[in-house]
Design a protein around this motif. Sequence first.
Motif, PDB file in Angstrom:
ATOM      1  N   ARG A  33      -4.584  12.208 165.318  1.00 40.29           N
ATOM      2  CA  ARG A  33      -4.751  13.658 165.174  1.00 40.29           C
ATOM      3  C   ARG A  33      -5.480  14.238 166.387  1.00 40.29           C
ATOM      4  O   ARG A  33      -5.093  15.289 166.928  1.00 40.29           O
TER       5      ARG A  33
ATOM      6  N   GLU B 142      -3.155  13.999 169.584  1.00 38.15           N
ATOM      7  CA  GLU B 142      -2.083  14.985 169.470  1.00 38.15           C
ATOM      8  C   GLU B 142      -2.598  16.395 169.731  1.00 38.15           C
ATOM      9  O   GLU B 142      -1.937  17.211 170.372  1.00 38.15           O
ATOM     10  N   ARG B 143      -3.803  16.670 169.251  1.00 37.58           N
ATOM     11  CA  ARG B 143      -4.366  18.009 169.420  1.00 37.58           C
ATOM     12  C   ARG B 143      -4.648  18.312 170.889  1.00 37.58           C
ATOM     13  O   ARG B 143      -4.288  19.391 171.393  1.00 37.58           O
TER      14      ARG B 143
ATOM     15  N   GLU C 263      -3.313  16.913 173.493  1.00 37.93           N
ATOM     16  CA  GLU C 263      -2.057  16.980 174.242  1.00 37.93           C
ATOM     17  C   GLU C 263      -1.346  18.296 173.985  1.00 37.93           C
ATOM     18  O   GLU C 263      -0.799  18.925 174.910  1.00 37.93           O
ATOM     19  N   LYS C 264      -1.362  18.734 172.743  1.00 35.56           N
ATOM     20  CA  LYS C 264      -0.749  20.015 172.392  1.00 35.56           C
ATOM     21  C   LYS C 264      -1.410  21.163 173.136  1.00 35.56           C
ATOM     22  O   LYS C 264      -0.750  22.119 173.574  1.00 35.56           O
ATOM     23  N   ASP C 265      -2.734  21.076 173.305  1.00 34.12           N
ATOM     24  CA  ASP C 265      -3.478  22.139 173.977  1.00 34.12           C
ATOM     25  C   ASP C 265      -3.491  21.965 175.491  1.00 34.12           C
ATOM     26  O   ASP C 265      -4.178  22.719 176.192  1.00 34.12           O
ATOM     27  N   GLY C 266      -2.757  20.970 175.999  1.00 35.85           N
ATOM     28  CA  GLY C 266      -2.637  20.779 177.439  1.00 35.85           C
ATOM     29  C   GLY C 266      -3.885  20.247 178.106  1.00 35.85           C
ATOM     30  O   GLY C 266      -4.090  20.457 179.309  1.00 35.85           O
TER      31      GLY C 266
ATOM     32  N   ARG D 289      -5.966  17.365 179.657  1.00 38.66           N
ATOM     33  CA  ARG D 289      -5.753  16.041 180.234  1.00 38.66           C
ATOM     34  C   ARG D 289      -7.103  15.444 180.592  1.00 38.66           C
ATOM     35  O   ARG D 289      -7.737  15.833 181.570  1.00 38.66           O
TER      36      ARG D 289
END
Length: 628
Positions: free
Chosen positions: A515, A518-519, A521-524, A526
């Motif tokens: 979770r 994924e969060r 990565e979803k919010d960009g 790095r």
Amino acid sequence: MRDFRQLLADGRPHLFDGAMGTMLYARGVYINRCYDELSLTQPDLVRDIHRAYVKAGAEILETNTYGANRPKLARHGLDGQLHEINASAARIARAAAGERVYVAGAMGPLGVRIEPYGPTAREEARGFFREQAAALVDGGVDLFVLETFADLEEIHQAILGVRDASDLPIVAQMVIREDGTTAFGSDVALVAERLGEWGAEVVGLNCSVGPNTMLNAAERIVGSTDRPISMQPNAGLPREVDGRTMYMASPEYMASYAARLIRKGVRFIGGCCGTTPEHVAAMAGAVRMLAPDAEPRVTVTHSEDAAAAREPVALAQRSNWGRKLAAGEFLTTVEIVPPRGSNPEPMLEGVRLLKAAGVDGVNVPDGPRAQSRMGALATAVLIQQRVGIEAVVHYCCRDRNLLGMLSDLLGAQALGLRNMLLITGDPPKMGPYPDATAVFDIDAIGLTNLVSRLNRGMDPGGNALGEPTSFVVGVGVNPGAEDFEHEMRRFYWKVEAGAEYAITQPVFDLRQLERFVERIEKDGLRIPVIAGIWPLVSARNAEFLANEVPGVVVPDDVMERMRIASALGKEAGTDEGTAIAREMLAASMPMIQGVQVSAPFGKVPLALKVFEAIPGWSSVTVPEAIPA
């Protein structure tokens, strides 16, 4: 005048002051006096109380004008001095506030019933509030606090009256009974909804009840309004002690509830009857723990000729740890706690095993669980100088003020320490010295900002320091946090402050790590993530971690596996714990850039067995446990 809307927009918790009347009474002013008049007759007394709250860490001062409306002043024959009393009170608070603290014009009920429950017309009441608000504006307030109202209709007229005089933000607060309703039977959820509809920028409660009742009310309010929420409880309920009315809640009790209120979603915390600068100072610690960049007790002076920031040393050039982070290579590290005494040799023997096994670094915790051990910086220097393996130093905010941390970090740079994990730190009450004082001038977010400045050759005030430091800046994160959204907000603030990698709390539930990854990565976002892995040694060890170590979540299925294995014997329990750790590491590999394995009870061989889950890892033969 400062723009309070900036505070409203930052999404962070902030601190009001405490009681004015309590402090005036404690300084010998009897209750038959008009406390509001003291802004004219004893301004130094009022100013000194404001200053005490500023020193304690309050970010918002309330003027000494709670009863300075026409109906209440008329009882003392002072209604002709209404404007002078209010404007003077605002100027006194402004002088005490300085440049960093906001001033709120405090306005309370009229002390008369308004229609439909009394003879005072709504428009008349609105005019009384408009008159007081205008005088406070003339004195220079930044916002208004409408407080201790029991009647929704009366506070509605107060909001309208303030709006007639000013467009400054309004904090609207009601009083409730122990059952969570007002004296007129309105539920707190309805109260919050109405106050927001009528235009208050912040809605909440104050006075009449202690923090426990307000915590219950906060749980009901949070889902009923989209406005920021404020809570200013009394220091418990009053008791008669030797003929005196006393409020019994300690500063520590108020601080613990301040933290709980913030975690429930409350944005503005303060104190009402019975609270003192001591209570506010304790609550300031809770706010700093949970707020980024909160430095309410630290004033930094900026040099007029401060040099521009310098370019940081390239990450790959700061350390081998930094080089592997920059190259995207997988990192391995083992956490070994510093020795309890002054003899480091047993610990260093374990570190030598780690170096021989090819581990990249040794994580050195800084007073974990508020235990007394050798300092993390000294331990790290010994590790690097005597063994020749890089240390990753956990550095916390609990034990040092801002100046102490600045000195430590400059010294760490000079001694060759480069890899840092910046954390807030466990409170002293967790450890064997519960009366020890915690500092918390800043939290992990503020510390990340500080180290990032040092890496650009600047001190906290932006003054040039010469050569920049070359720290690799890491932060902690808890994918299993109970309030995941709050944890994510803090993590993003850490990254914004300059974090270059993150190490998680021990992961026992893969779904929590998934979770989290994924969060981001979803919010960009790095940033290299290093998973914390803890090989359990017994069911009792698992229960301890789950119940007594902050931030650690052990799922029921893991607990059950450990109970079943431990019932077969000590060795079976340890083997099962190691197997769980290897499974977790193997499953996590696609999501992470490294692993930190804890060595429970100094069991270095146990930690090394976990690395066998890494493809291509070459195991080495090592002796049994190294003593802690």
